[in-house]
Each structure stands twice: as structure tokens, then as C-alpha cells.
Design a protein around this motif. Structure first.
Motif, PDB file in Angstrom:
ATOM      1  N   LYS A 117       0.804  -1.227   0.000  1.00  0.00           N
ATOM      2  CA  LYS A 117       0.000   0.000   0.000  1.00  0.00           C
ATOM      3  C   LYS A 117       0.837   1.276   0.000  1.00  0.00           C
ATOM      4  N   SER A 234      -7.226   1.660  -2.700  1.00  0.00           N
ATOM      5  CA  SER A 234      -7.420   0.565  -3.653  1.00  0.00           C
ATOM      6  C   SER A 234      -8.520   0.959  -4.633  1.00  0.00           C
ATOM      7  N   SER A 272      -5.903  -3.629  -6.339  1.00  0.00           N
ATOM      8  CA  SER A 272      -4.747  -2.785  -6.668  1.00  0.00           C
ATOM      9  C   SER A 272      -3.434  -3.553  -6.808  1.00  0.00           C
TER      10      SER A 272
HETATM   11  C1  LIG Z   1      -5.014  -4.116   1.193  1.00  0.00           C
HETATM   12  C2  LIG Z   1      -4.290  -5.376   1.029  1.00  0.00           C
HETATM   13  C3  LIG Z   1      -4.660  -6.294   0.041  1.00  0.00           C
HETATM   14  C4  LIG Z   1      -5.848  -6.119  -0.868  1.00  0.00           C
HETATM   15  O1  LIG Z   1      -5.944  -4.929  -1.565  1.00  0.00           O
HETATM   16  P1  LIG Z   1      -5.806  -4.842  -3.144  1.00  0.00           P
HETATM   17  O2  LIG Z   1      -6.156  -3.456  -3.474  1.00  0.00           O
HETATM   18  O3  LIG Z   1      -6.759  -5.827  -3.733  1.00  0.00           O
HETATM   19  O4  LIG Z   1      -4.417  -5.166  -3.463  1.00  0.00           O
HETATM   20  C5  LIG Z   1      -3.915  -7.432  -0.107  1.00  0.00           C
HETATM   21  N1  LIG Z   1      -2.864  -7.694   0.692  1.00  0.00           N
HETATM   22  C6  LIG Z   1      -2.487  -6.840   1.662  1.00  0.00           C
HETATM   23  C7  LIG Z   1      -1.322  -7.200   2.517  1.00  0.00           C
HETATM   24  C8  LIG Z   1      -3.173  -5.656   1.857  1.00  0.00           C
HETATM   25  O5  LIG Z   1      -2.793  -4.828   2.807  1.00  0.00           O
END
Ligand SMILES: *Cc1c(COP(=O)(O)O)cnc(C)c1O
Length: 457
Positions: A117, A234, A272
Motif C-alpha cells: 500500500k 485501492s 490494486s
Molecule cells: C489491502 C491489502 C490487500 C488487498 O488490496 P488490493 O487493493 O486488492 O491489493 C492485499 N494484501 C495486503 C497485505 C493488503 O494490505
């Protein structure tokens, strides 16, 4: 090239890091559907979004044509603190599984936020600062996004106000303290601080909250506070754009050794990390240069792709955000409090939704206990304690590797290991005590929410 020549960890040099983000939309024939104004049902124009989002980020959000966006120097310097991230050959896992498959994972957990993130948080904080704003508001589910944004805001001297989904706030007090260490203020959501929070609490007393609720609160706070904008970790096109750094680095690392993946997989909450990981590879597929199998992995308790509807829906529970066309379970859907907080979102990125709809990507859903079995298996041989979210991708990578064992095929599998699970030990504890459940919503339950989707002609 023979196995012996490929190191356990493929590191890139600083000078091999991408200097521009890749905008996959530029190569899509069928563009993702535009955001709609919830009142008029007409495509949102930049001007209408500017009360909620930062100007430069709106430009990135609405641009379906520019293939590359230069990464500003300040962001590249910040990236160098924790990037390039390693691409790891999971030799030990392969050995344990006795599979002919070759497994690689791109590890994004090497920073304090413990996830990918931060790649977008730092970009969003940078553009907010550049616009002269005082601060930003946001929501956080499991806490990774809030942590990443807190770090990014403190780096650029911005105020950061986080609404944290209540069940995570209670399950993960240490995440909250990390955010406060970086100077953010953290409120459990739904809260009594906002109008929409009070309304949700009145309708669902005792609710443990959802990302959808927390988004509504954060947006309301931003639009009612002078010098503040809302940022999201995201789902949005701009976030997938920033996360393309994951895929670009992965591709450079694989190309260095002449490795061509057969399968690329990752977990999908809002899409994301997966969108970022697959971007350059999907670009090749769209241009007819190469073919890959892409697999999105989601929890069986929140199955947006596999059991959702492809339709316009609200991004939040309070119905204040623009409408997005996506695979959705309905904005009123509040998933069971499973332990992959980052995957508990009712909708999905419009980009990935369009690709899935066009048959360019597959999706599977997996059960929580099977995910933790995979997490434990991975932790024991690969030396990383994975986040529950990331472990969804591990599950599918292992399943695909086991299929190779049966067929004798030596496929190359790449998956995104999005983060570490050190703040998720309550979930691991439940798993070890045999107290973890595999709640799967019934068709009736899902139909009830799908019936309430907004009607758009
Ligand atoms: C937020 C998060 C996700 C899922 O979010 P995406 O936007 O789908 O990537 C996956 N893994 C972790 C460790 C996260 O913090």
C-alpha cells in the motif's frame, strides 16, 4: 536457462527501477466504464470530483489514453528506501511440495506498513502536498492502508485522519498505535463523528463495520473540512497506476533471466496489487505479444468476481461516492468478520472488472481455513509470515503447483506476496485453536443485496 543459474532472490539495481508508472488502460480496447455522478448518472467530470480528490490524482483517474506517467523525483527517492522489492524463487516451497513447477513471488512486505500500500500512499500524499492541502482523510480495513498513509503523510508533513473498520480496530490495537506513531488520528468506524456514521449505527446497532461504511465517513469528513481531500488505497484507477511499479519491477527481474511465466496470480480485495502486478504482462497480452493465465483470488466470504454482478454500484455504504461499474456484491453487503480485512470489500476495480468480463482474466474464491493452511505451510519453509490477504494467493499458487505435480508439467507460477502478517496473530491463534470458521454467504443473502443495486439505463 537451467535452474542453477537463477538465484533465490532476484534483486534489481536502483538504476533498473521504473521511472514511469504504466497505465494499462491505454492498451485496453474496451476501456473501463467511467465513474458516474450519483445524482445525474452522467460521467463524472474533473470539476465535480475536485471537492473530494486531489487535482493531479483526478487527472490520472480519468486518463484512459496516456500509457506512461513519469514518477516524480521525490516519489522515486522515497521508493528507494524500500524498493526495489525482491522477486524470490520459492525453491524451498517447491522442494516441500515435490512439484516440477517453478514458483516465484514478488515480496512487498519489506516496509513498516507491511504491505504494497505504501507504493500508492506516498504518491497520493505527494500530490496532496503539492496542491497545498492541510491534510487527507481515509478509511482502513485491516490497517495496512492507514499505516502506509500515516507514514507517507508524516514524510510530507500532512495531517492524516483515518476511519478504521471497527472489527479491525478492536482486533488490531497495535496497528492503531503504529498509525499514531506516525501522527495520524484513528477513529473506529462506524462512528458518531459523522452524519453517515450515526445513520449506519442507527440502522445496524452493534455492527462491526465495513470498508464501505468507513469510506462514507472519510469522504464526509473530507468534504466538510477546509483544506482536506479524501484518498483511497485501492479500487481506483489511479491506485492501480501507482501499483504498476510492482509489475514493472517483476517483469524487469524475469526478463533479466529470460523467464516467462505461465500463470500470474494475486489476491484481490479492491484489485490494486493484482492490477499492478499483472499490468505490464496484461499489456503484452492485449497487444498480442505474449499470453499468460491471470488468476484473481478472493475470499469465499466476499466473492465479488465469482458470485457478484457486473453493474454500476456505489463504492460506499452511505452512497455518497460516485457510481463505478464493477463486479459487486452490492454496497449494502457487509461480509462476515473474516480475518483478511483487506479483502472485505463489496466491489472491485473497474479495470480488473472489465478485463474479467472480457475473459482476459480468471477468478477463484478460496475458504479461510484453506488459506491459513497454505499460510502456515509457506511460513515454515520460506521464512516469511504472510498476511492473511497474501495467503489467498499462496493457496492458489500451491494448488497450481500441485496440479503440475500430477501432470508432470513444469509451469512457471508468479504470485504477489503483498505483505506480512505480524499484526494478524489473533487470526493465526483462531486457526491454531480450531476456532476459525468458513462462512460463505447464501445465494438468497447475495440476491437480497444485488436487488438493491442502483438502476442505471
Ligand atoms: C489491502 C491489502 C490487500 C488487498 O488490496 P488490493 O487493493 O486488492 O491489493 C492485499 N494484501 C495486503 C497485505 C493488503 O494490505
Amino acid at each position: 536457462m537451467a535452474n542453477e543459474h537463477i538465484p533465490y532472490k532476484i534483486y534489481l539495481e536502483e538504476k533498473e527501477m521504473p521511472t514511469a508508472w504504466y497505465n494499462l488502460r491505454a492498451d485496453m480496447k474496451n476501456k473501463p466504464a467511467p465513474l458516474l455522478n450519483p445524482g445525474t448518472h452522467r460521467p463524472m467530470r474533473a470539476q465535480e470530483l475536485s471537492g473530494v480528490f486531489c487535482d493531479e490524482l483526478i487527472r490520472q483517474e480519468l486518463d484512459n489514453d496516456t500509457p506512461y506517467f513519469e514518477i516524480p523525483e521525490e516519489i522515486r527517492s522515497f521508493y528507494k528506501m524500500y524498493r526495489p522489492s525482491p522477486l524470490v524463487r520459492a525453491y524451498c516451497l517447491e522442494e516441500k511440495l515435490q512439484t516440477p513447477a517453478k514458483i516465484y513471488y514478488k515480496f512487498e512486505g519489506n516496509n513498516t506498513s507491511g504491505s504494497h500500500k505504501l507504493n500508492s500512499a506516498i504518491a497520493q500524499a505527494y500530490y496532496a502536498k503539492k496542491q497545498g492541502l492541510k491534510g487527507v482523510t481515509t478509511e482502513t480495513g485491516a490497517g495496512q492502508w492507514g499505516t502506509a498513509l500515516s507514514m507517507a503523510c508524516s514524510y510530507f508533513g500532512l495531517d492524516c485522519k483515518v476511519y478504521m473498520v471497527k472489527c479491525s480496530y478492536e482486533q488490531k490495537p497495535f496497528r492503531r498505535e503504529v498509525m499514531r506513531t506516525y501522527g495520524a488520528s484513528v477513529t473506529p468506524s462506524p462512528s458518531m463523528e459523522t452524519e453517515v456514521g450515526r445513520k449506519i449505527l442507527a440502522e445496524h446497532p452493534g455492527t462491526t463495520g465495513s470498508l464501505g461504511c468507513a469510506i462514507s465517513e472519510a469522504v464526509e469528513k473530507a468534504v466538510t473540512s477546509q483544506g482536506y481531500r479524501y484518498v483511497l488505497g485501492s479500487v481506483l484507477n489511479q491506485v492501480l497506476l501507482h501499483q504498476s511499479v510492482i509489475g514493472l519491477e517483476t517483469k524487469t527481474a524475469l526478463d533479466k533471466y529470460g523467464i516467462k511465466p505461465d500463470i500470474i496470480t494475486g489476491c484481490a480485495g479492491g484489485g490494486s496489487n493484482l492490477g499492478g502486478l499483472i499490468a505490464p504482462f496484461m499489456g503484452q497480452k492485449l497487444r498480442g505479444e505474449a499470453d499468460y493465465r491471470f488468476i484473481a483470488v478472493e475470499p469465499a466470504s466476499c466473492p465479488s468476481f465469482t458470485r457478484g454482478v457486473y453493474a454500476y454500484d456505489f463504492c460506499d455504504t452511505g452512497m455518497v461516492c460516485p457510481l463505478a461499474k464493477m463486479y459487486t456484491l452490492g454496497s449494502g453487503f457487509i461480509p462476515s468478520p473474516n480475518h483478511a480485512g483487506g479483502l472485505r470489500y463489496h466491489g472491485m476495480s473497474s479495470i480488473l472488472s472489465q478485463l474479467y468480463h472480457d475473459g482476459l482474466m480468471e477468478a477463484v474464491s478460496v475458504k479461510q481455513t484453506e488459506v491459513f493452511e497454505a499460510a502456515e505451510q509457506f511460513a515454515r519453509v520460506e521464512g516469511i509470515l504472510p498476511a492473511p490477504e497474501s495467503s489467498h494467493a499462496i493457496r492458489v499458487a500451491i494448488d497450481e503447483a500441485l496440479k503440475c505435480k500430477e501432470t508432470g508439467e513444469a509451469k512457471t507460477i508468479v504470485f504477489g506476496l503483498t505483505g506480512t502478517g505480524y499484526f494478524d496473530m489473533v487470526a493465526y491463534e483462531k486457526f491454531h485453536n480450531g476456532e476459525m470458521s468458513d462462512y460463505i454467504p447464501t445465494d438468497e443473502e447475495l440476491q437480497q443485496y444485488a436487488a438493491r443495486l442502483p438502476k442505471i439505463d
